[in-house]
Design a protein around this motif. Structure first.
Motif: not given
Length: 407
Positions: A41-49
């Motif tokens: 939930y942190q801003p700026g991550i790239c979440d492809f999960t």
């Protein structure tokens, strides 16, 4: 099964067996005890999960639910089963998609596609029966099979084409085989099985059923059957094999997996489908009133009028396929679904995905799909995530090249 330290467990043997499934334990560890679980939930991550949304829902979706929640009468929030309007809207849409004349009374509404699969297995299989499915699978097939008291039998797909391996399926069939599960468009590979393959599968199952003196049913898991790319024509096994139970989920169609509504449908070609339907109707109650809640059923006729933006998904697919391919990653363009299944540049896919996670790029290792040596990318990541991830994918490939042994 050995007893846990401190004495017998209060849990049932079935529950302990489900809890001990390696794929389920891996998933639970990833969701509850990983770098991703701590930083998702942190801003700026790239979440492809996961196939979760990373942009605001469509106005049409929100408006459909807002309208449906407003009561029209005093029974608006009373117990609901298979509401006629919702059933008819779903049946009309499915019939147009597949050009198969489904009937509304043969469609059973469920709390998502997950429950539709469980309902299908319990409707046609008895404890001890065998269920065949292909690897890589959706990672929760085995828990569903085991929870129903059934025996999972796993075969691998063709590693190059991602097609079903019909010879492997034929070799896995025994007199105890009752169900074969297929998933098209496939999660995680993105493969849409072609009609000639589905026809051959139908012939194989007919021959095996006759040989065993017992019908083998096919459960077709189709939550992505509206999410296809490049103008492809989707074909369902129901077009080729009448003993097919079709499971569907609207959570993919509208990218709203938390709003649980789907269905199990029997094709008009299925012999004795009304008798089977009586059993399915009884199970809908016995499995815990697994009908979707009333608001989602009221909204369904409007929800059937649109989908998420498939063209946007395709643009993200094209961008990632082009860029990752240029970096040296081996991957096939997905034909449908939300996913890309990519060859890992090093043998240890879990180490590779953990290294990516340290740079806030999160993907799923192939080990979660019982297929080491790959990783899965979800195209539901935002376009900003796609662009932000590219330097990290490039750096990871460069590190992999530096660590390869030289001749």
């Amino acid at each position: 099964m050995t007893e846990p330290p401190g004495g017998p467990s209060p849990a049932s043997r079935r529950a302990l067996e489900v809890a001990s499934i390696p794929s389920l334990r891996r998933v639970n560890d990833f969701l509850g005890n990983s770098t991703y679980s701590r930083r998702q939930y942190q801003p700026g991550i790239c979440d492809f999960t996961l196939g979760n949304p990373h942009q605001m829902p469509q106005d049409a979706y929100v408006q459909a639910l807002q309208s449906a929640v407003t009561p029209r009468d005093d029974q608006w929030f009373a117990y609901k089963t298979n509401q006629a309007d919702a059933r008819e809207a779903a049946t009309d849409s499915l019939s147009r998609l597949l050009d198969v004349p489904f009937e509304a009374e043969d469609l059973y509404l469920t709390t998502g596609g997950f429950t539709a699969l469980a309902l299908a297995l319990k409707a046609v299989a008895d404890p001890g029966d065998e269920v065949i499915y292909s690897l890589p699978p959706w990672f929760l097939y085995e828990p569903l099979v085991v929870e129903a008291g059934l025996v999972p039998v796993k075969v691998r797909v063709n590693a190059e084409t991602f097609d079903l391996d019909l010879d492997a399926i034929a070799a896995a069939i025994t007199p105890r085989t009752r169900v074969v599960i297929i998933n098209t468009p496939n999660n995680p590979t993105g493969r849409i099985y072609p009609p000639e393959l589905l026809q051959s599968l139908a012939e194989l199952l007919d021959e095996a059923s006759a040989r065993n003196g017992r019908r083998i049913y096919l459960v077709s898991d189709e939550p992505y059957n509206r999410i296809v790319f490049d103008g492809a024509r989707f074909h369902s096994p129901v077009e080729f094999y009448p003993y097919t139970l079709l499971a569907y989920s609207y959570g993919k169609t509208h990218l709203a997996p938390g709003e649980r509504i789907g269905y199990l449908a029997l094709p008009p070609t299925m012999p004795d489908r009304r008798a089977l339907g009586l059993a399915i109707g009884a199970l809908q109650v016995a499995m815990g009133w697994i009908y979707p809640n009333g608001v989602l059923q009221y909204a369904l006729p409007r929800l059937e009028r649109f989908t998420i933006d498939v063209h946007q998904l395709q643009r993200k697919r094209d961008r990632l396929v082009r860029e990752l391919g240029a970096m040296g990653y081996r991957l096939r363009p997905s034909e449908g679904s939300f996913y890309l299944f990519v060859h890992c540049p090093i043998p240890d896919d879990e180490a590779f995905t953990e290294a990516l996670s340290q740079e806030d790029v999160f993907v799923l290792p192939g080990a979660l799909f019982e297929t080491p040596g790959f990783f899965r990318i979800s195209l539901t990541a935002s376009e900003d995530m796609v662009e932000g991830s590219l330097p990290h994918f490039r750096a990871a490939m460069e590190r992999a090249g530096q660590n390869r042994p030289t001749d």
